[in-house]
Design an enzyme around this catalytic site. Sequence first.
Site, short mmCIF file in Angstrom:
data_model
loop_
_atom_site.label_atom_id
_atom_site.label_comp_id
_atom_site.label_asym_id
_atom_site.label_seq_id
_atom_site.Cartn_x
_atom_site.Cartn_y
_atom_site.Cartn_z
N ASP A 39 1.10 -1.47 0.27
CA ASP A 39 0.16 0.30 0.03
C ASP A 39 0.74 1.04 0.40
OD1 ASP A 39 -3.27 0.46 0.21
OD2 ASP A 39 -1.81 1.84 1.76
N TYR A 41 -2.98 10.96 0.60
CA TYR A 41 -3.46 10.68 -0.97
C TYR A 41 -3.15 12.74 -1.61
CZ TYR A 41 -5.18 6.09 0.17
OH TYR A 41 -5.07 5.04 0.42
N HIS A 75 -4.13 -7.83 0.53
CA HIS A 75 -4.03 -6.17 0.77
C HIS A 75 -3.15 -6.60 1.39
CE1 HIS A 75 -3.55 -2.03 -1.23
NE2 HIS A 75 -3.87 -1.68 0.39
#
Length: 438
Positions: free
Chosen positions: A224, A363, A415
């Site tokens: 990630d 982000y 993930h």
Amino acid sequence: MTGQNSNQAVQMSRRSLLVGSAAIGLSTAILPLVAIAADAVDAVSAAGAIRPFRADIPETVLIDLRQRLAVTRWPDDETVSDGSQGVQSAQLRELVNYWRTSYDWRKAEEKLNAAPQFLTNIDGLDIHFIHVRSKHENALPLIMTHGWPGSVFELLNVIGPLTDPTAHGGQAEDAFHLVLPSIPGFGFSQKPTSTGWNPQRIAAAWDMLMKRLGYNRYVSQGGDWGAIISDALGRQAPDGLLGIHVNRVERATTFPTAAAQALMNGTPAPDTLSPEEKMVFGEVRDFVNNGFGYAAIMNTRPETIGYGLADSPVGLAAWLYDKIADWVFTTGDPETALGKDAILDNITLYWLTNTGPSSGRIYWENAASGAKLTPINVPVGVTIFPGEVYKPPKKWLSKAYPHLVYYNQVSKGGHFAAWEEPELFSQEIRTAFKAMRP
């Protein structure tokens, strides 16, 4: 250690949580005490000092959490029988009821405090990290970074297998000295108060951290955001970085051009793709169309969603649980993959540190950075776990990773690979870095 230094270390250990609390805002109920402690530590903290840390959340903050959970105003139930509208009400209500009545944060603190934790100031921010040295000679220093919606809790179960491989089916020559930092704005790391803390800056800070710890040669690993930070570190290629390993690959640097155009235009997968490649294309299209909303919000409006994440523990839990549920190997059923307590350890850390809003800003920072994603010229290892969102075949990686020295597709795990399958993940890390050891 002198008596004065010893006393100072004890004081820092007791105050370490409060320093972090001042930076990350645990609760207005303890802010006056926090401010006093922060001033005291500021007076004794030298630049570059490494200070011991222990998690010790005040009981009043845990009581406040349970009270907020008890008075939750719930939305109407979804109007569908599946998860297509988001986290299902019955599933979340069950988790929240357990959180309020049975979950024990003190056990989570014990897990954290079982590992040596520290704070150090880098580029104006206090960075929280776990640092475990192996007993084995010639252990390879490894900095490993978590992602979102995770935390260092993702990585706790790989500490043993990586630092003490002989106790976990490995060899002494597989050993690592392990450094597990919390990304700025996550967990007990300080929150940035100005812009610029993008993956490139974080990568540079990680290099400084490793050098500060005396590791002049080391490797980096991540999934990630940890993968994006490791990639950024690989592009910077600072002296001493021997290579990286990732279990999440950046689509922008590896997706074939014709496939990317088809994705953008909404047209079918190019005929030049093999059946396997068309399957990957289809999975990516489904994610972009149905699973990317969370990132679009945080790329553009992290503060807007942040108000709800800061004010409502159930709102925070739903926001994090939605992606945890989507991205585990047992899609839609994260309790089977991780267990309720592990999921709540992670969610509760976000709540207690009020990092729901600040964690989302990475982000925005990444989108605003405009970083050029050039090929990575240090040795790279990649492991593809079957529950990952994007599973590129090996031949797609050559442009992004011209020095790919290890690639493997495994049969289980998603993930959150280190969290879901710590033994398998650790074996992949050992194998991938064999070729990079000095």
